[in-house]
Design a protein around this motif. Structure first.
Motif, PDB file in Angstrom:
ATOM      1  N   LEU A 122       0.833  -1.192   0.000  1.00 55.35           N
ATOM      2  CA  LEU A 122       0.000   0.000   0.000  1.00 55.35           C
ATOM      3  C   LEU A 122       0.874   1.251   0.000  1.00 55.35           C
ATOM      4  O   LEU A 122       1.877   1.321   0.716  1.00 55.35           O
ATOM      5  CB  LEU A 122      -0.905   0.000   1.228  1.00 55.35           C
ATOM      6  N   VAL A 123       0.485   2.228  -0.805  1.00 58.92           N
ATOM      7  CA  VAL A 123       1.156   3.529  -0.811  1.00 58.92           C
ATOM      8  C   VAL A 123       0.282   4.562  -0.099  1.00 58.92           C
ATOM      9  O   VAL A 123       0.728   5.231   0.834  1.00 58.92           O
ATOM     10  CB  VAL A 123       1.453   3.993  -2.246  1.00 58.92           C
ATOM     11  N   ALA A 124      -0.968   4.675  -0.545  1.00 56.22           N
ATOM     12  CA  ALA A 124      -1.868   5.667   0.050  1.00 56.22           C
ATOM     13  C   ALA A 124      -3.302   5.324  -0.309  1.00 56.22           C
ATOM     14  O   ALA A 124      -3.552   4.722  -1.357  1.00 56.22           O
ATOM     15  CB  ALA A 124      -1.536   7.074  -0.440  1.00 56.22           C
ATOM     16  N   THR A 125      -4.223   5.697   0.575  1.00 56.46           N
ATOM     17  CA  THR A 125      -5.645   5.533   0.296  1.00 56.46           C
ATOM     18  C   THR A 125      -6.384   6.817   0.630  1.00 56.46           C
ATOM     19  O   THR A 125      -5.891   7.645   1.417  1.00 56.46           O
ATOM     20  CB  THR A 125      -6.270   4.376   1.096  1.00 56.46           C
TER      21      THR A 125
ATOM     22  N   LYS B 295       5.112   9.106   3.597  1.00 56.47           N
ATOM     23  CA  LYS B 295       4.436  10.198   4.290  1.00 56.47           C
ATOM     24  C   LYS B 295       5.299  11.450   4.271  1.00 56.47           C
ATOM     25  O   LYS B 295       6.506  11.398   4.532  1.00 56.47           O
ATOM     26  CB  LYS B 295       4.131   9.788   5.736  1.00 56.47           C
ATOM     27  N   GLY B 296       4.669  12.578   3.914  1.00 56.55           N
ATOM     28  CA  GLY B 296       5.404  13.829   3.823  1.00 56.55           C
ATOM     29  C   GLY B 296       5.981  14.096   2.452  1.00 56.55           C
ATOM     30  O   GLY B 296       6.390  15.226   2.155  1.00 56.55           O
ATOM     31  N   ARG B 297       6.031  13.073   1.600  1.00 59.58           N
ATOM     32  CA  ARG B 297       6.548  13.246   0.243  1.00 59.58           C
ATOM     33  C   ARG B 297       5.454  13.067  -0.817  1.00 59.58           C
ATOM     34  O   ARG B 297       5.497  13.712  -1.861  1.00 59.58           O
ATOM     35  CB  ARG B 297       7.670  12.237  -0.027  1.00 59.58           C
ATOM     36  N   PHE B 298       4.509  12.190  -0.557  1.00 59.94           N
ATOM     37  CA  PHE B 298       3.438  11.896  -1.510  1.00 59.94           C
ATOM     38  C   PHE B 298       2.120  12.467  -1.001  1.00 59.94           C
ATOM     39  O   PHE B 298       1.869  12.506   0.209  1.00 59.94           O
ATOM     40  CB  PHE B 298       3.264  10.388  -1.693  1.00 59.94           C
TER      41      PHE B 298
ATOM     42  N   LEU C 163      -1.942  10.911  -7.513  1.00 64.50           N
ATOM     43  CA  LEU C 163      -0.868  10.729  -6.549  1.00 64.50           C
ATOM     44  C   LEU C 163       0.262  11.671  -6.944  1.00 64.50           C
ATOM     45  O   LEU C 163       0.927  11.460  -7.960  1.00 64.50           O
ATOM     46  CB  LEU C 163      -0.370   9.280  -6.524  1.00 64.50           C
ATOM     47  N   GLN C 164       0.437  12.725  -6.156  1.00 63.31           N
ATOM     48  CA  GLN C 164       1.554  13.648  -6.363  1.00 63.31           C
ATOM     49  C   GLN C 164       2.744  13.119  -5.586  1.00 63.31           C
ATOM     50  O   GLN C 164       2.659  12.948  -4.361  1.00 63.31           O
ATOM     51  CB  GLN C 164       1.181  15.050  -5.878  1.00 63.31           C
ATOM     52  N   MET C 165       3.828  12.855  -6.298  1.00 64.37           N
ATOM     53  CA  MET C 165       5.015  12.270  -5.678  1.00 64.37           C
ATOM     54  C   MET C 165       6.171  13.257  -5.789  1.00 64.37           C
ATOM     55  O   MET C 165       6.589  13.607  -6.899  1.00 64.37           O
ATOM     56  CB  MET C 165       5.386  10.949  -6.376  1.00 64.37           C
ATOM     57  N   ASN C 166       6.653  13.717  -4.654  1.00 63.50           N
ATOM     58  CA  ASN C 166       7.776  14.653  -4.593  1.00 63.50           C
ATOM     59  C   ASN C 166       8.964  14.008  -3.892  1.00 63.50           C
ATOM     60  O   ASN C 166       8.811  12.990  -3.213  1.00 63.50           O
ATOM     61  CB  ASN C 166       7.360  15.923  -3.838  1.00 63.50           C
TER      62      ASN C 166
END
Length: 121
Positions: A47-50, A64-67, A80-83
Protein backbone atom coordinates in the motif's frame (compact mmCIF):
# COMPACT_ATOMS: atom_id res chain seq x y z
CA UNK A 1 -17.90 -3.15 -16.98
CA UNK A 2 -15.46 -0.87 -15.17
CA UNK A 3 -12.01 0.22 -16.24
CA UNK A 4 -9.32 2.02 -14.26
CA UNK A 5 -6.61 3.58 -16.40
CA UNK A 6 -3.41 4.98 -14.86
CA UNK A 7 -1.16 7.55 -16.48
CA UNK A 8 1.76 9.78 -15.57
CA UNK A 9 4.51 7.27 -14.88
CA UNK A 10 8.00 7.57 -16.29
CA UNK A 11 11.68 8.06 -15.58
CA UNK A 12 12.71 10.78 -13.13
CA UNK A 13 15.93 11.69 -11.34
CA UNK A 14 16.25 11.36 -7.56
CA UNK A 15 14.67 14.37 -5.88
CA UNK A 16 12.28 14.89 -8.77
CA UNK A 17 8.49 14.80 -8.94
CA UNK A 18 5.77 12.94 -10.82
CA UNK A 19 2.00 13.09 -10.75
CA UNK A 20 0.05 9.91 -11.39
CA UNK A 21 -3.60 9.91 -12.44
CA UNK A 22 -6.14 7.10 -12.47
CA UNK A 23 -9.50 7.54 -14.16
CA UNK A 24 -12.39 5.13 -13.65
CA UNK A 25 -15.02 4.63 -16.34
CA UNK A 26 -17.96 2.35 -17.04
CA UNK A 27 -21.28 1.62 -15.37
CA UNK A 28 -20.32 3.43 -12.15
CA UNK A 29 -22.89 4.49 -9.59
CA UNK A 30 -20.44 5.61 -6.93
CA UNK A 31 -16.87 5.12 -5.78
CA UNK A 32 -15.98 4.63 -2.13
CA UNK A 33 -12.31 4.36 -1.15
CA UNK A 34 -9.60 4.67 -3.78
CA UNK A 35 -5.95 3.91 -3.39
CA UNK A 36 -2.49 3.54 -4.83
CA UNK A 37 -0.28 0.48 -4.41
CA UNK A 38 3.13 -0.39 -5.79
CA UNK A 39 5.15 -3.47 -6.56
CA UNK A 40 8.90 -3.48 -7.00
CA UNK A 41 10.72 -6.36 -8.72
CA UNK A 42 10.94 -9.37 -6.45
CA UNK A 43 8.74 -7.79 -3.79
CA UNK A 44 5.10 -8.05 -2.80
CA UNK A 45 2.58 -5.38 -3.70
CA UNK A 46 2.36 -2.79 -0.93
CA UNK A 47 0.00 0.00 0.00
CA UNK A 48 1.16 3.53 -0.81
CA UNK A 49 -1.87 5.67 0.05
CA UNK A 50 -5.64 5.53 0.30
CA UNK A 51 -8.39 8.15 0.29
CA UNK A 52 -12.00 7.81 1.34
CA UNK A 53 -14.93 9.39 -0.46
CA UNK A 54 -14.85 12.03 2.27
CA UNK A 55 -11.15 12.74 1.65
CA UNK A 56 -9.75 10.97 4.71
CA UNK A 57 -6.25 9.91 3.73
CA UNK A 58 -3.81 7.23 4.86
CA UNK A 59 -0.16 6.86 3.85
CA UNK A 60 2.60 4.30 4.14
CA UNK A 61 5.29 5.52 6.52
CA UNK A 62 7.86 5.38 3.71
CA UNK A 63 6.03 8.02 1.64
CA UNK A 64 4.44 10.20 4.29
CA UNK A 65 5.40 13.83 3.82
CA UNK A 66 6.55 13.25 0.24
CA UNK A 67 3.44 11.90 -1.51
CA UNK A 68 -0.07 13.37 -1.59
CA UNK A 69 -3.19 11.49 -2.65
CA UNK A 70 -6.27 13.38 -3.82
CA UNK A 71 -9.41 12.71 -5.82
CA UNK A 72 -11.96 14.42 -8.04
CA UNK A 73 -15.31 12.69 -7.49
CA UNK A 74 -16.88 14.48 -10.43
CA UNK A 75 -14.27 12.97 -12.75
CA UNK A 76 -14.03 9.58 -10.97
CA UNK A 77 -10.28 10.19 -10.81
CA UNK A 78 -7.64 9.71 -8.13
CA UNK A 79 -4.22 11.37 -8.19
CA UNK A 80 -0.87 10.73 -6.55
CA UNK A 81 1.55 13.65 -6.36
CA UNK A 82 5.02 12.27 -5.68
CA UNK A 83 7.78 14.65 -4.59
CA UNK A 84 11.35 14.12 -3.42
CA UNK A 85 11.44 10.79 -5.21
CA UNK A 86 14.03 8.23 -4.21
CA UNK A 87 15.45 5.23 -6.09
CA UNK A 88 13.59 2.95 -3.67
CA UNK A 89 10.31 4.40 -4.98
CA UNK A 90 10.95 2.60 -8.26
CA UNK A 91 8.05 0.22 -8.90
CA UNK A 92 4.92 -0.41 -10.91
CA UNK A 93 2.17 1.72 -9.38
CA UNK A 94 -1.40 0.44 -9.39
CA UNK A 95 -4.60 2.24 -8.49
CA UNK A 96 -7.70 0.61 -7.16
CA UNK A 97 -11.20 1.61 -6.25
CA UNK A 98 -14.14 0.19 -4.31
CA UNK A 99 -16.84 0.79 -6.90
CA UNK A 100 -20.59 0.33 -6.88
CA UNK A 101 -21.80 -0.49 -10.38
CA UNK A 102 -25.28 -0.31 -11.87
CA UNK A 103 -24.99 -3.28 -14.20
CA UNK A 104 -25.11 -5.43 -12.18
CA UNK A 105 -25.85 -3.67 -8.88
CA UNK A 106 -22.88 -4.63 -6.76
CA UNK A 107 -19.79 -3.27 -5.04
CA UNK A 108 -16.42 -4.70 -6.02
CA UNK A 109 -12.76 -3.71 -5.94
CA UNK A 110 -11.26 -2.91 -9.31
CA UNK A 111 -7.60 -2.49 -10.28
CA UNK A 112 -5.80 -0.60 -12.99
CA UNK A 113 -3.16 -2.14 -15.24
CA UNK A 114 -0.26 -0.33 -13.59
CA UNK A 115 2.19 2.37 -14.61
CA UNK A 116 5.97 2.16 -14.28
CA UNK A 117 7.82 4.71 -12.14
CA UNK A 118 11.61 4.61 -12.33
CA UNK A 119 13.77 6.87 -10.16
CA UNK A 120 17.34 6.87 -11.37
CA UNK A 121 20.16 9.21 -12.26
Amino acid sequence: QVQLVESGGGLVQPGGSLRLSCAASGSIFSINAMGWYRQAPGKERELVATISRGDITNYAISVKGRFTISRDNGKNTVYLQMNSLKPEDTAVYYCNGEIMTTMPWQTSTYWGQGTQVTVSS
